[in-house]
Design a protein around this motif. Structure first.
Motif, PDB file in Angstrom:
ATOM      1  N   ALA A   5       0.835  -1.204   0.000  1.00  0.00           N
ATOM      2  CA  ALA A   5       0.000   0.000   0.000  1.00  0.00           C
ATOM      3  C   ALA A   5       0.869   1.253   0.000  1.00  0.00           C
ATOM      4  O   ALA A   5       0.541   2.240  -0.664  1.00  0.00           O
ATOM      5  CB  ALA A   5      -0.945  -0.004   1.196  1.00  0.00           C
ATOM      6  N   ILE A  19      -5.946   5.463   1.218  1.00  0.00           N
ATOM      7  CA  ILE A  19      -6.276   4.126   0.729  1.00  0.00           C
ATOM      8  C   ILE A  19      -7.072   3.418   1.813  1.00  0.00           C
ATOM      9  O   ILE A  19      -6.661   3.391   2.981  1.00  0.00           O
ATOM     10  CB  ILE A  19      -5.009   3.327   0.364  1.00  0.00           C
ATOM     11  CG1 ILE A  19      -4.300   3.996  -0.810  1.00  0.00           C
ATOM     12  CG2 ILE A  19      -5.368   1.878   0.024  1.00  0.00           C
ATOM     13  CD1 ILE A  19      -3.004   3.338  -1.217  1.00  0.00           C
ATOM     14  N   ILE A  25      -6.623  -4.261  -1.522  1.00  0.00           N
ATOM     15  CA  ILE A  25      -6.028  -3.930  -2.810  1.00  0.00           C
ATOM     16  C   ILE A  25      -5.873  -5.270  -3.514  1.00  0.00           C
ATOM     17  O   ILE A  25      -5.387  -6.233  -2.916  1.00  0.00           O
ATOM     18  CB  ILE A  25      -4.658  -3.249  -2.621  1.00  0.00           C
ATOM     19  CG1 ILE A  25      -4.834  -1.908  -1.912  1.00  0.00           C
ATOM     20  CG2 ILE A  25      -3.939  -3.111  -3.946  1.00  0.00           C
ATOM     21  CD1 ILE A  25      -3.534  -1.297  -1.438  1.00  0.00           C
ATOM     22  N   VAL A  37      -7.431  -0.317  -6.517  1.00  0.00           N
ATOM     23  CA  VAL A  37      -7.057   0.414  -5.309  1.00  0.00           C
ATOM     24  C   VAL A  37      -8.273   1.171  -4.785  1.00  0.00           C
ATOM     25  O   VAL A  37      -8.726   2.135  -5.410  1.00  0.00           O
ATOM     26  CB  VAL A  37      -5.907   1.399  -5.592  1.00  0.00           C
ATOM     27  CG1 VAL A  37      -5.496   2.135  -4.321  1.00  0.00           C
ATOM     28  CG2 VAL A  37      -4.715   0.694  -6.238  1.00  0.00           C
ATOM     29  N   VAL A  39     -10.120   3.854  -2.490  1.00  0.00           N
ATOM     30  CA  VAL A  39      -9.787   5.062  -1.730  1.00  0.00           C
ATOM     31  C   VAL A  39     -11.002   5.499  -0.916  1.00  0.00           C
ATOM     32  O   VAL A  39     -12.130   5.094  -1.193  1.00  0.00           O
ATOM     33  CB  VAL A  39      -9.272   6.208  -2.626  1.00  0.00           C
ATOM     34  CG1 VAL A  39      -7.952   5.830  -3.276  1.00  0.00           C
ATOM     35  CG2 VAL A  39     -10.283   6.611  -3.657  1.00  0.00           C
TER      36      VAL A  39
END
Length: 159
Positions: A5, A19, A25, A37, A39
């Motif tokens: 990450a 994140i 992920i 990914v 967010v």
């Protein structure tokens, strides 16, 4: 092996704490090796503007074709999620209308039990612009997608 990450955040020029920690992920190959990914919010997702050469080097060193960054917050209340797809490996920073990235995203959503396969709309674009909407559905173990894109600029290339 999936990159950390920290290295992903650095390559995308994202603050590490943006994140999401509650979603994984993942690397999914739906024709292109796609790094997905998650967010925290739409504002973070639409403001991502990584350095193209740095991101390309990251993709090449990690065997990544494209990176899909997504938020479950959307500009349109009827949309399910908002995505952006970065493709510096192919000579441009961002692909504003991509089926392959959103196909990988659909597989991610299914595998994480975030979506039951009913028809949904995914927004795609950055910097407060919605370039397109992608329609996804899951039928007979297949992800189907389609949609529309908005032309933002037209022109000719002279080589």
């Amino acid at each position: 092996m999936k990159p950390s990450a920290d290295s992903i955040a650095k390559a995308l020029t994202l603050p590490q704490d943006t994140i999401r920690q509650d979603l994984p992920i993942r690397m999914i190959d739906a024709g292109l090796r796609t790094l997905l990914v998650p967010v925290n919010d739409l504002e973070t997702e639409i403001s991502v503007f990584p350095d193209e050469q740095q991101l390309k080097a990251f993709c090449l060193s990690n065997d990544i074709d494209i990176i899909l960054v997504f938020s479950q917050q959307t500009a349109n209340a009827d949309a399910f999620a908002h995505t952006r797809v970065f493709a510096p490996k192919f000579g441009y920073l961002e692909d504003p209308a991509t089926g392959s990235g959103n196909s990988a995203f659909a597989n991610y959503l299914l595998s994480e039990n975030l979506w039951d396969g009913h028809p949904i709309t995914i927004e795609q674009g950055g910097n407060d612009r919605i370039f397109n909407s992608v329609k996804l559905k899951h039928v007979n173990d297949q992800v189907l997608f389609g949609g529309k894109a908005t032309v933002r600029i037209e022109g000719n290339y002279l080589l």
